[in-house]
Scaffold this motif. Structure first.
Motif, PDB file in Angstrom:
ATOM      1  N   MET A   1      31.526  28.692  20.153  1.00 32.49           N
ATOM      2  CA  MET A   1      30.126  28.642  20.592  1.00 32.49           C
ATOM      3  C   MET A   1      29.485  30.019  20.462  1.00 32.49           C
ATOM      4  O   MET A   1      28.368  30.154  19.967  1.00 32.49           O
ATOM      5  CB  MET A   1      30.056  28.115  22.031  1.00 32.49           C
ATOM      6  N   LEU A   2      30.196  31.071  20.898  1.00 29.65           N
ATOM      7  CA  LEU A   2      29.653  32.425  20.799  1.00 29.65           C
ATOM      8  C   LEU A   2      29.528  32.861  19.347  1.00 29.65           C
ATOM      9  O   LEU A   2      28.567  33.546  18.980  1.00 29.65           O
ATOM     10  CB  LEU A   2      30.531  33.400  21.585  1.00 29.65           C
ATOM     11  N   GLU A   3      30.482  32.457  18.518  1.00 27.28           N
ATOM     12  CA  GLU A   3      30.394  32.790  17.099  1.00 27.28           C
ATOM     13  C   GLU A   3      29.170  32.135  16.466  1.00 27.28           C
ATOM     14  O   GLU A   3      28.504  32.720  15.616  1.00 27.28           O
ATOM     15  CB  GLU A   3      31.661  32.326  16.369  1.00 27.28           C
ATOM     16  N   TYR A   4      28.873  30.931  16.892  1.00 29.36           N
ATOM     17  CA  TYR A   4      27.763  30.171  16.288  1.00 29.36           C
ATOM     18  C   TYR A   4      26.408  30.655  16.793  1.00 29.36           C
ATOM     19  O   TYR A   4      25.476  30.836  16.017  1.00 29.36           O
ATOM     20  CB  TYR A   4      27.942  28.682  16.600  1.00 29.36           C
ATOM     21  N   TYR A   5      26.287  30.878  18.114  1.00 33.60           N
ATOM     22  CA  TYR A   5      24.989  31.198  18.708  1.00 33.60           C
ATOM     23  C   TYR A   5      24.811  32.683  19.040  1.00 33.60           C
ATOM     24  O   TYR A   5      23.697  33.114  19.352  1.00 33.60           O
ATOM     25  CB  TYR A   5      24.782  30.394  19.999  1.00 33.60           C
ATOM     26  N   ARG A   7      25.849  36.306  21.332  1.00 29.57           N
ATOM     27  CA  ARG A   7      26.178  36.660  22.720  1.00 29.57           C
ATOM     28  C   ARG A   7      24.949  36.962  23.575  1.00 29.57           C
ATOM     29  O   ARG A   7      25.073  37.538  24.646  1.00 29.57           O
ATOM     30  CB  ARG A   7      27.144  37.849  22.740  1.00 29.57           C
ATOM     31  N   GLU A   8      23.784  36.570  23.138  1.00 27.70           N
ATOM     32  CA  GLU A   8      22.583  36.775  23.951  1.00 27.70           C
ATOM     33  C   GLU A   8      22.353  35.569  24.850  1.00 27.70           C
ATOM     34  O   GLU A   8      22.356  34.425  24.382  1.00 27.70           O
ATOM     35  CB  GLU A   8      21.355  37.002  23.065  1.00 27.70           C
ATOM     36  N   CYS A   9      22.152  35.820  26.151  1.00 28.07           N
ATOM     37  CA  CYS A   9      21.921  34.729  27.100  1.00 28.07           C
ATOM     38  C   CYS A   9      20.643  33.974  26.739  1.00 28.07           C
ATOM     39  O   CYS A   9      19.585  34.569  26.559  1.00 28.07           O
ATOM     40  CB  CYS A   9      21.810  35.302  28.516  1.00 28.07           C
ATOM     41  N   TRP A  10      20.748  32.660  26.642  1.00 29.43           N
ATOM     42  CA  TRP A  10      19.585  31.864  26.233  1.00 29.43           C
ATOM     43  C   TRP A  10      18.635  31.582  27.383  1.00 29.43           C
ATOM     44  O   TRP A  10      17.453  31.310  27.187  1.00 29.43           O
ATOM     45  CB  TRP A  10      20.036  30.545  25.604  1.00 29.43           C
ATOM     46  N   LEU A  11      19.119  31.655  28.635  1.00 25.40           N
ATOM     47  CA  LEU A  11      18.285  31.315  29.788  1.00 25.40           C
ATOM     48  C   LEU A  11      17.330  32.451  30.168  1.00 25.40           C
ATOM     49  O   LEU A  11      16.158  32.213  30.430  1.00 25.40           O
ATOM     50  CB  LEU A  11      19.171  30.943  30.981  1.00 25.40           C
ATOM     51  N   LYS A  12      17.858  33.673  30.228  1.00 24.84           N
ATOM     52  CA  LYS A  12      17.044  34.854  30.540  1.00 24.84           C
ATOM     53  C   LYS A  12      16.237  34.684  31.830  1.00 24.84           C
ATOM     54  O   LYS A  12      15.053  35.021  31.900  1.00 24.84           O
ATOM     55  CB  LYS A  12      16.098  35.194  29.377  1.00 24.84           C
ATOM     56  N   LEU A  13      16.875  34.143  32.859  1.00 28.63           N
ATOM     57  CA  LEU A  13      16.226  34.014  34.157  1.00 28.63           C
ATOM     58  C   LEU A  13      16.110  35.392  34.800  1.00 28.63           C
ATOM     59  O   LEU A  13      16.800  36.335  34.400  1.00 28.63           O
ATOM     60  CB  LEU A  13      17.033  33.069  35.050  1.00 28.63           C
ATOM     61  N   PRO A  14      15.233  35.566  35.800  1.00 25.57           N
ATOM     62  CA  PRO A  14      15.132  36.860  36.477  1.00 25.57           C
ATOM     63  C   PRO A  14      16.504  37.324  36.971  1.00 25.57           C
ATOM     64  O   PRO A  14      17.249  36.560  37.579  1.00 25.57           O
ATOM     65  CB  PRO A  14      14.179  36.570  37.642  1.00 25.57           C
ATOM     66  N   GLY A  15      16.840  38.578  36.657  1.00 29.36           N
ATOM     67  CA  GLY A  15      18.154  39.116  37.015  1.00 29.36           C
ATOM     68  C   GLY A  15      19.192  38.938  35.923  1.00 29.36           C
ATOM     69  O   GLY A  15      20.361  39.295  36.111  1.00 29.36           O
ATOM     70  N   THR A  21      28.543  35.465  28.724  1.00 25.01           N
ATOM     71  CA  THR A  21      29.986  35.422  28.979  1.00 25.01           C
ATOM     72  C   THR A  21      30.439  34.005  29.296  1.00 25.01           C
ATOM     73  O   THR A  21      31.628  33.778  29.510  1.00 25.01           O
ATOM     74  CB  THR A  21      30.350  36.339  30.160  1.00 25.01           C
ATOM     75  N   THR A  22      29.503  33.063  29.347  1.00 30.16           N
ATOM     76  CA  THR A  22      29.833  31.670  29.668  1.00 30.16           C
ATOM     77  C   THR A  22      29.096  30.744  28.716  1.00 30.16           C
ATOM     78  O   THR A  22      28.156  31.154  28.025  1.00 30.16           O
ATOM     79  CB  THR A  22      29.424  31.305  31.110  1.00 30.16           C
ATOM     80  N   LYS A  23      29.508  29.485  28.700  1.00 27.70           N
ATOM     81  CA  LYS A  23      28.778  28.473  27.930  1.00 27.70           C
ATOM     82  C   LYS A  23      28.041  27.568  28.909  1.00 27.70           C
ATOM     83  O   LYS A  23      28.608  27.126  29.911  1.00 27.70           O
ATOM     84  CB  LYS A  23      29.717  27.677  27.028  1.00 27.70           C
ATOM     85  N   ASP A  24      26.792  27.312  28.602  1.00 25.20           N
ATOM     86  CA  ASP A  24      25.942  26.497  29.481  1.00 25.20           C
ATOM     87  C   ASP A  24      25.627  25.187  28.785  1.00 25.20           C
ATOM     88  O   ASP A  24      25.272  25.177  27.597  1.00 25.20           O
ATOM     89  CB  ASP A  24      24.642  27.252  29.784  1.00 25.20           C
ATOM     90  N   HIS A  25      25.759  24.082  29.510  1.00 22.66           N
ATOM     91  CA  HIS A  25      25.391  22.768  28.964  1.00 22.66           C
ATOM     92  C   HIS A  25      23.869  22.619  29.034  1.00 22.66           C
ATOM     93  O   HIS A  25      23.283  22.724  30.111  1.00 22.66           O
ATOM     94  CB  HIS A  25      26.033  21.637  29.770  1.00 22.66           C
ATOM     95  N   ILE A  26      23.231  22.369  27.916  1.00 24.48           N
ATOM     96  CA  ILE A  26      21.795  22.082  27.934  1.00 24.48           C
ATOM     97  C   ILE A  26      21.551  20.839  28.783  1.00 24.48           C
ATOM     98  O   ILE A  26      20.721  20.826  29.680  1.00 24.48           O
ATOM     99  CB  ILE A  26      21.264  21.865  26.494  1.00 24.48           C
ATOM    100  N   ASN A  27      22.267  19.790  28.465  1.00 25.09           N
ATOM    101  CA  ASN A  27      22.231  18.567  29.259  1.00 25.09           C
ATOM    102  C   ASN A  27      23.540  18.506  30.042  1.00 25.09           C
ATOM    103  O   ASN A  27      24.615  18.313  29.459  1.00 25.09           O
ATOM    104  CB  ASN A  27      22.098  17.337  28.354  1.00 25.09           C
ATOM    105  N   PRO A  28      23.510  18.724  31.375  1.00 25.04           N
ATOM    106  CA  PRO A  28      24.745  18.832  32.151  1.00 25.04           C
ATOM    107  C   PRO A  28      25.620  17.581  32.082  1.00 25.04           C
ATOM    108  O   PRO A  28      25.143  16.478  31.796  1.00 25.04           O
ATOM    109  CB  PRO A  28      24.230  19.056  33.580  1.00 25.04           C
TER     110      PRO A  28
END
Length: 208
Positions: A1-5, A7-15, A21-28
């Motif tokens: 997943m990191l190789e494909y996308y 290492r930049e966080c896609w959510l970029k929420l405050p903070g 460092t983790t993988k996030d499910h778009i649809n949980p």
């Protein structure tokens, strides 16, 4: 997943730490999401923890605007029967022994305190629903961080503002005078004296 996308966080929420460092499910998983690559995005641990299983996308609508702008009316005109509406005033009114006592939308501090907690719990539950329904959340004047978080989650932000003169007149005739303080926060006036709402308003809804 990191190789494909990357290492930049896609959510970029405050903070956000920005480094994934983790993988996030778009649809949980709880919403039927798969473990396929297309359902993953890279996220930092902080953003992933903050998001948890909240919905991403415009099923969640944040209705902003000054008091007496017509936010509840907008929802009434646009929501479907099975949609969920989270409104602090409705919650506070339901907590009063006699709802008629809250007709000017003023509540004792202890009622407001309980209502704020109930509202937060309702938002948490509503934004994690598996059902395909709309979620409408009234948040009159979100802070810059809250607004940024809503945007990053892909939630639709709908400002309702018929204009300051109309709002001030409605507050004077229909609401407690304390609501002028909330209106002051919406119509944040810089030194030039010009009105500068936190969000570009919609003037289509003139009903209180």
């Amino acid at each position: 997943m990191l190789e494909y996308y990357g290492r930049e966080c896609w959510l970029k929420l405050p903070g956000c730490t920005k480094v994934a460092t983790t993988k996030d499910h778009i649809n949980p998983h709880t919403h039927g999401g798969s473990d396929r690559l297309e359902n993953f995005r890279p996220a930092c641990h902080r953003c992933n923890s903050k998001r948890q299983e909240r919905k991403v996308g415009n099923q969640v609508r944040i209705i902003t605007g000054p008091p007496a702008a017509g936010k509840s009316t907008y929802i009434k005109e646009h929501a479907y029967p099975n949609d969920v509406v989270v409104d602090l005033d409705r919650i506070a009114k339901a907590l009063m022994p006699d709802p008629e006592d809250a007709k000017l939308q003023t509540y004792p501090d202890h009622i407001r305190h309980v209502a704020i907690g109930a509202r937060q719990a309702a938002i948490s539950r509503a934004t994690r629903l598996r059902e395909n329904v709309g979620i409408w959340i009234i948040h009159s004047v979100p802070s810059p961080d809250q607004l940024e978080e809503y945007k990053r989650m892909g939630w639709q932000i709908i400002p309702i503002d018929p204009g300051e003169r109309v709002v001030r007149d409605r507050i004077a005739n229909q609401r407690s005078s304390s609501m002028h303080d909330v209106a002051d926060r919406w119509y944040d006036k810089p030194s030039s004296g010009e009105s500068s709402p936190l969000i570009e308003p919609s003037r289509d809804w003139g009903i209180a």
